[in-house]
Design a protein around this motif. Structure first.
Motif, mmCIF file in Angstrom:
data_model
loop_
_atom_site.group_PDB
_atom_site.id
_atom_site.type_symbol
_atom_site.label_atom_id
_atom_site.label_comp_id
_atom_site.label_asym_id
_atom_site.label_seq_id
_atom_site.Cartn_x
_atom_site.Cartn_y
_atom_site.Cartn_z
ATOM 1 N N GLU A 37 0.829 -1.213 0.000
ATOM 2 C CA GLU A 37 0.000 0.000 0.000
ATOM 3 C C GLU A 37 0.860 1.260 0.000
ATOM 4 O OE1 GLU A 37 -3.162 0.655 -0.126
ATOM 5 O OE2 GLU A 37 -4.286 -1.173 0.357
ATOM 6 N N LYS A 38 1.935 1.264 0.762
ATOM 7 C CA LYS A 38 2.730 2.484 0.894
ATOM 8 C C LYS A 38 3.536 2.808 -0.352
ATOM 9 C CE LYS A 38 6.691 0.225 3.157
ATOM 10 N NZ LYS A 38 7.539 0.203 4.377
ATOM 11 N N LEU A 39 3.729 1.813 -1.233
ATOM 12 C CA LEU A 39 4.491 2.041 -2.467
ATOM 13 C C LEU A 39 3.599 2.112 -3.704
ATOM 14 C CD1 LEU A 39 7.467 -0.450 -1.892
ATOM 15 C CD2 LEU A 39 7.462 2.030 -1.544
ATOM 16 N N LEU A 40 2.295 2.089 -3.493
ATOM 17 C CA LEU A 40 1.345 1.970 -4.592
ATOM 18 C C LEU A 40 1.479 3.110 -5.603
ATOM 19 C CD1 LEU A 40 -0.722 -0.262 -5.037
ATOM 20 C CD2 LEU A 40 -2.473 1.244 -4.086
ATOM 21 N N ILE A 45 -1.453 -3.040 -8.191
ATOM 22 C CA ILE A 45 -2.462 -3.633 -7.315
ATOM 23 C C ILE A 45 -1.847 -3.840 -5.939
ATOM 24 C CG2 ILE A 45 -3.961 -5.637 -6.930
ATOM 25 C CD1 ILE A 45 -3.962 -6.060 -9.964
ATOM 26 N N PRO A 46 -2.525 -3.425 -4.857
ATOM 27 C CA PRO A 46 -1.960 -3.609 -3.516
ATOM 28 C C PRO A 46 -2.015 -5.069 -3.087
ATOM 29 C CG PRO A 46 -4.165 -2.706 -3.350
ATOM 30 C CD PRO A 46 -3.824 -2.727 -4.822
ATOM 31 N N PHE A 47 -1.057 -5.465 -2.252
ATOM 32 C CA PHE A 47 -1.085 -6.811 -1.686
ATOM 33 C C PHE A 47 -2.416 -7.034 -0.972
ATOM 34 C CE2 PHE A 47 3.775 -6.407 -1.135
ATOM 35 C CZ PHE A 47 3.983 -6.816 -2.441
ATOM 36 N N GLY A 48 -2.984 -8.205 -1.170
ATOM 37 C CA GLY A 48 -4.255 -8.531 -0.530
ATOM 38 C C GLY A 48 -4.044 -9.129 0.842
ATOM 39 N N GLY A 49 -3.913 -8.304 1.854
ATOM 40 C CA GLY A 49 -3.672 -8.789 3.209
ATOM 41 C C GLY A 49 -2.206 -8.807 3.552
ATOM 42 N N SER A 50 -1.408 -9.497 2.731
ATOM 43 C CA SER A 50 0.041 -9.551 2.954
ATOM 44 C C SER A 50 0.726 -9.978 1.666
ATOM 45 C CB SER A 50 0.387 -10.537 4.080
ATOM 46 O OG SER A 50 0.142 -11.867 3.656
ATOM 47 N N PHE A 51 2.026 -9.775 1.632
ATOM 48 C CA PHE A 51 2.826 -10.205 0.484
ATOM 49 C C PHE A 51 2.698 -11.711 0.282
ATOM 50 C CE2 PHE A 51 7.328 -11.605 -0.608
ATOM 51 C CZ PHE A 51 7.171 -11.475 -1.974
#
Length: 353
Positions: A37-40, A45-51
């Motif tokens: 999220e912080k590098l979006l 697409i943001p990681f869904g929950g975690s990498f």
């Protein structure tokens, strides 16, 4: 098989430098890019929950995964997901300065070696490929199988045996049946010894034959058939025909036309049969597509074949198996149509890989 497709590549980046490289690379290769999220950035697409969770989901949805990350991180995150070389996606790892591109998983069948070379060339990077056949500048049987969309009996062990023979400088012959000789030179066959005549063999330790045939002349050396999946079967049947009946008749039709059962590429029928248990079970057991055609699609080619008014009254078109096989093989039908026990089967041979 699990060969990497350009339209099915997921890329994961974990740092600002990785995001910058991903932006550069996605202008050159079709990619679906994931990051935190912080590098979006737009289009990511943001990681869904975690990498790790996102990688787990992508592992079964994409044919290739590219990581801009440390190799150790990638190894740890994919380790619990590994199945086997026949199904795992290609995995490629690269550093954020694009100095090295590493083929990590599914190098041959998954296409990671080829994808590594492609990305390295685009970025002027160093491709790192460690599979023995590639290091020794030899072809690999599993790569040839993937290019031909072909398979073998006991695939895993046969590939291991032949590739080991090649890197050990054993004499492995390669014979192409007449249906495939025209395009044989377009495939990588380095290390194999060309064989033109099965009746007059050079000194060999083993022989690989590219063929659809169910039977070949007996040889004094180990012989392995590499069978391209080219045969299609249009099938019509009465409702609730027992699965074993359809399977038995299909095997009978394949044998009648001297096709190895491994050559079966797909079956097809009319849309009314899309939920026919015997056909669904056949496709699942053979692990092949079940192609469905509408009445209108089949009717376009109905005039080419004898029609049955009973079939027309039942399904809306006078013939099912023949036009279905015609569509799947681009008109290259083989042999006679089988008509037994309320089942019709027509075979064709597709020229598509």
């Amino acid at each position: 098989m699990n060969t990497a497709r350009p339209d099915s590549i997921a890329l994961f980046c974990l740092t600002p430098g990785g995001v910058a490289l991903a932006q550069r690379l996605r202008d050159l290769v079709p990619l679906t890019c994931f990051t935190s999220e912080k590098l979006l950035q737009p289009g990511f697409i943001p990681f869904g929950g975690s990498f790790a969770r996102t990688v787990e989901q992508a592992f079964s949805e994409y044919s290739a995964l590219v990581f801009i990350a440390a190799t150790g991180i990638v190894v740890r995150v994919i380790a619990p997901l590994l199945n086997d070389k026949l199904h795992d996606p290609a995995v490629v790892v690269m550093d954020e300065r694009a100095e090295h591109v590493i083929s990590l998983l599914s190098g041959h069948l998954g296409g990671a070696n080829e994808l590594t070379r492609q990305i390295a060339q685009l970025l002027n990077a160093d491709p790192v490929i460690t599979t023995a056949t590639d290091v020794n500048q030899l072809a690999a049987l599993d790569t040839l199988a993937a290019k031909l969309d072909a398979t073998l009996l006991d695939f895993r062990q046969t590939v291991k045996t032949i590739n080991q023979m090649l890197v050990s400088q054993k004499r492995v012959g390669l014979w192409w049946d007449r249906d495939f000789t025209q395009n044989a030179e377009s495939y990588d066959t380095r290390g194999f010894i060309p064989v033109d005549n099965l009746d007059v063999l050079p000194a060999l330790d083993a022989l690989v034959c590219v063929t659809l045939r169910d039977d070949l002349p007996t040889q004094a050396i180990p012989l392995y058939k590499l069978v391209p999946k080219r045969v299609v079967a249009g099938i019509g049947c009465r409702r609730d025909t027992p699965p074993q009946t359809v399977a038995k008749l299909l095997n009978q039709q394949l044998a009648e036309n001297h096709f190895d059962p491994l050559a079966l590429r797909a079956i097809g029928s009319v849309s009314l049969k899309q939920d026919e248990p015997a056909l669904l079970e056949l496709a699942q057991r053979c692990q092949i597509p079940f192609n469905i055609f509408s009445v209108d699609q089949l009717a376009e080619h109905e005039k080419r074949f004898p029609a049955s008014e009973f079939v027309r009254h039942t399904v809306g078109v006078g013939s099912v198996s023949q036009p279905a096989a015609w569509l799947m093989s681009n008109g290259n039908l083989v042999g006679n149509t089988l008509r037994e026990q309320g089942v019709t089967i027509t075979l064709g041979v597709s020229d598509r890989c």
